[in-house]
Design an enzyme around this catalytic site. Structure first.
Site, PDB file in Angstrom:
ATOM      1  N   ARG A 165      -8.497  -3.698  -8.114  1.00  0.00           N
ATOM      2  CA  ARG A 165      -8.549  -2.265  -8.393  1.00  0.00           C
ATOM      3  C   ARG A 165      -7.487  -1.930  -9.427  1.00  0.00           C
ATOM      4  O   ARG A 165      -6.296  -2.166  -9.207  1.00  0.00           O
ATOM      5  CB  ARG A 165      -8.293  -1.468  -7.120  1.00  0.00           C
ATOM      6  CG  ARG A 165      -9.351  -1.666  -6.035  1.00  0.00           C
ATOM      7  CD  ARG A 165      -8.934  -0.951  -4.762  1.00  0.00           C
ATOM      8  NE  ARG A 165      -9.923  -1.124  -3.696  1.00  0.00           N
ATOM      9  CZ  ARG A 165      -9.751  -0.676  -2.459  1.00  0.00           C
ATOM     10  NH1 ARG A 165      -8.629  -0.020  -2.135  1.00  0.00           N
ATOM     11  NH2 ARG A 165     -10.680  -0.866  -1.541  1.00  0.00           N
ATOM     12  N   ASP A 171      -5.426   0.884 -11.790  1.00  0.00           N
ATOM     13  CA  ASP A 171      -4.981   2.266 -11.656  1.00  0.00           C
ATOM     14  C   ASP A 171      -5.501   3.131 -12.801  1.00  0.00           C
ATOM     15  O   ASP A 171      -6.048   2.633 -13.785  1.00  0.00           O
ATOM     16  CB  ASP A 171      -3.449   2.324 -11.636  1.00  0.00           C
ATOM     17  CG  ASP A 171      -2.861   1.753 -10.362  1.00  0.00           C
ATOM     18  OD1 ASP A 171      -3.561   1.716  -9.330  1.00  0.00           O
ATOM     19  OD2 ASP A 171      -1.681   1.331 -10.397  1.00  0.00           O
ATOM     20  N   ARG A 186       3.477  -3.771 -14.165  1.00  0.00           N
ATOM     21  CA  ARG A 186       4.159  -2.672 -14.856  1.00  0.00           C
ATOM     22  C   ARG A 186       5.644  -2.636 -14.518  1.00  0.00           C
ATOM     23  O   ARG A 186       6.476  -2.257 -15.354  1.00  0.00           O
ATOM     24  CB  ARG A 186       3.491  -1.341 -14.502  1.00  0.00           C
ATOM     25  CG  ARG A 186       2.108  -1.180 -15.132  1.00  0.00           C
ATOM     26  CD  ARG A 186       1.374   0.017 -14.572  1.00  0.00           C
ATOM     27  NE  ARG A 186       2.142   1.243 -14.752  1.00  0.00           N
ATOM     28  CZ  ARG A 186       1.883   2.372 -14.093  1.00  0.00           C
ATOM     29  NH1 ARG A 186       0.882   2.419 -13.210  1.00  0.00           N
ATOM     30  NH2 ARG A 186       2.624   3.434 -14.301  1.00  0.00           N
TER      31      ARG A 186
END
Length: 255
Positions: free
Chosen positions: A50, A52, A202
Site C-alpha cells: 500500500r 501513501d 521516507r
C-alpha cells in the site's frame, strides 16, 4: 475463477494513496471501478504494497479474480481504456495460479526515491521528485546509508502509526546514485528489502539528506538507529519523490 496478476504504473499526485477510500480517490478504487465496467459487480484486488498519498509506482503488482476467461492482452487493453483519464496504466498482465498472491507471494520489494538539488523550482518533475536548494554530498549520504544495511530494529525509522508486528527488518540495499540534472544534480536512492515498515524509506531519505547537507554524520545515523526511538529520526521527507519500483516473486509471472 481465473486469477490475473497486474503490473501497474501510476502517478500518485491525484490520489489519497493506494487503498480504497469512501470519500477520496485511490488507485485501488480506480482499478476496481474499471474492472466493474468489464464484469458488473463488486471487485476487490490485492496489491503487493500500500502506497501513501502522493507516492508513485513504476511496478506495483496486484491480483484480481474474474468470472470470464480473458486473454491477458485483451484484459490489459480493456482496463487501460476504462482507466482513462486517470494517471494509471496496466503495463503487464498475466494469468496466474490460484495460489498466487500479490502481497504474500512477494519475496522482495524495491523502491526508488528521487531527490533533486538545484536553486530553480522544478517544472517537469514538480510533484514527482523532492527538491532542495542546497548542495548535497553523495559520498557522505552513502556512508550514512551503509550504517542501515542489514538486519536491525528499525523503530527509529518507522511511523508511530505503523501496524507491523515487529520493527525488525532486513535491509538488503540502500544505494545512492548521483546523476546530472538541468541546473543541478539528481540523487537517486535505490532501496531493496523483502518488506518495509510504514514511512521507512521516507525516514531513511530524510535522515540521509541531513547527512548530505552536513548537519549529520554517518555516526549520527548509527546513533539514531541504536536509539530505537522515533524521536531520534531525522526529518521525514515528503512523498512526491517516492516510487514503488518493482516487486519480485519466486517465478516472474510476467515473463
Amino acid at each position: 475463477m481465473p486469477r490475473y496478476a497486474l503490473r501497474i504504473e501510476y502517478d500518485g499526485k491525484p490520489f489519497a494513496g493506494w487503498q480504497r477510500q469512501k470519500e477520496h480517490p485511490s488507485v485501488q478504487g480506480a482499478i476496481e471501478a474499471a474492472l466493474a465496467k468489464l464484469e458488473p459487480g463488486a471487485h476487490t484486488i490485492a496489491a503487493a504494497g500500500r502506497t501513501d498519498a502522493g507516492v508513485h509506482a513504476l511496478g506495483q503488482v496486484a491480483h484480481c479474480d474474474l468470472a470470464k476467461d480473458w486473454t491477458p492482452f485483451r484484459l490489459s487493453e480493456a482496463l487501460n481504456y476504462h482507466l482513462k483519464p486517470a494517471p494509471v496504466a496496466i503495463v503487464g498482465c498475466a494469468l496466474v495460479t490460484d495460489d498466487f498472491h500479490a502481497r504474500f507471494s512477494a519475496v522482495e520489494r524495491q523502491y526508488l526515491f528521487r531527490l533533486i538539488s538545484r536553486r530553480a523550482p522544478l517544472v517537469h518533475d514538480r510533484g514527482n521528485a523532492w527538491r532542495v536548494s542546497h548542495d548535497l554530498d553523495a559520498e557522505a549520504m552513502q556512508a550514512g546509508a551503509d550504517r542501515l544495511i542489514g538486519k536491525h530494529d528499525f523503530t527509529t525509522f518507522r511511523s508511530t502509526m505503523c501496524q507491523a508486528d515487529s520493527p525488525v527488518k532486513t535491509l538488503d540495499e540502500l544505494r545512492v546514485e548521483r546523476l546530472p540534472y538541468p541546473g543541478g544534480v539528481e540523487f537517486r536512492f535505490h532501496v531493496r528489502a523483502r518488506s518495509f515498515l510504514h514511512n521507512q524509506v521516507r525516514s531513511f531519505v530524510g535522515t540521509l539528506e541531513r547527512v548530505g547537507a552536513g548537519s549529520w554524520t554517518a555516526e549520527d545515523v548509527s546513533r539514531a538507529l541504536d536509539a530505537k526511538d522515533r524521536a531520534a529520526c531525522g526529518p521525514v521527507c515528503p512523498p512526491e519523490g517516492l516510487y514503488l519500483a518493482s516487486v519480485t516473486y519466486p517465478s516472474d509471472p510476467f515473463e
